[in-house]
Design an enzyme around this catalytic site. Sequence first.
Site, short mmCIF file in Angstrom:
data_model
loop_
_atom_site.label_atom_id
_atom_site.label_comp_id
_atom_site.label_asym_id
_atom_site.label_seq_id
_atom_site.Cartn_x
_atom_site.Cartn_y
_atom_site.Cartn_z
N ARG A 168 0.85 -1.20 0.00
CA ARG A 168 0.00 0.00 0.00
C ARG A 168 0.88 1.25 0.00
NH1 ARG A 168 -4.60 -0.07 4.46
NH2 ARG A 168 -5.29 1.75 3.24
N CYS A 226 -1.29 5.83 9.06
CA CYS A 226 -1.69 4.59 8.39
C CYS A 226 -2.81 4.94 7.42
CB CYS A 226 -2.11 3.53 9.41
SG CYS A 226 -3.45 4.05 10.51
#
Length: 267
Positions: A168, A226
């Site tokens: 990611r 995050c």
Amino acid sequence: MSPLITFAELAALHGASVLDVRHRLGGPPGIGLYDEGHIPGAVYCDVDTDLAAPPGKLGRHPLPSAEDFQRAMRRLGVSGSRPVVVYDDAGGMSAARAWWALRYFGHQDVRVLDGGLAAWAGSLSKERPQVAEGDFTAEPGGMPLLDADEAAALATRGVLLDARAAERYRGEVEPIDPVAGHVPGAVSAPTTENVGADRTFLPAAELRRRFAALGVTDGVEAGAYCGSGVTAAHEVLAMEIAGLPAALYVGSWSNWVADPARPVATG
């Protein structure tokens, strides 16, 4: 005081508020898991509604107001004079958000059950306990906090850690947010590497070595983000165990990409 607590320590601890913070990103609410069996006396704490404001441009799990957080914690029986223990079943990935939020809003005695529910060697309960309303008073500012501009600046003057999976970070996949990639200058530091195979945290010395390899040592300003400020709290917790203070970018990637003018890095 360590931010972690073992099964033996919890079993011997009397008068604590115990919060079950199990959560599934994009899945059904964790209350179903709680009802299947939880630590006796534990109360279910919902990541989406008790630990965050409604999603929007500030991110998928924005910081709740002090008033809303105080109301939620009191409903769960939390008082300022009593210790709080939080746990989940995912190596602390969601329990860390409860730890961080309580610390941010001024609670002085909050610990995470190391290893989570799997570390609990006692029997489980399916009963929802009746808890007296707590008297916790939420006073923001107990932990360092970043907004988008501060996160961008930290990535150049210090170390901004990206707690998501490496793919990611690189922008190869993005299962949740509309744009893939990372904050320019951020360093990939998957938070899953903070725990061992048994999902307990690595020893403090090992965590210090891990973060040193990522550029975080004593005196270096550090922060973490995050997808929406949940697993990044786990990164902050790991750094706390290692004796390395760090700020949390609560809005995280979901807030960063809400503004199309913000730059995105890949690779």
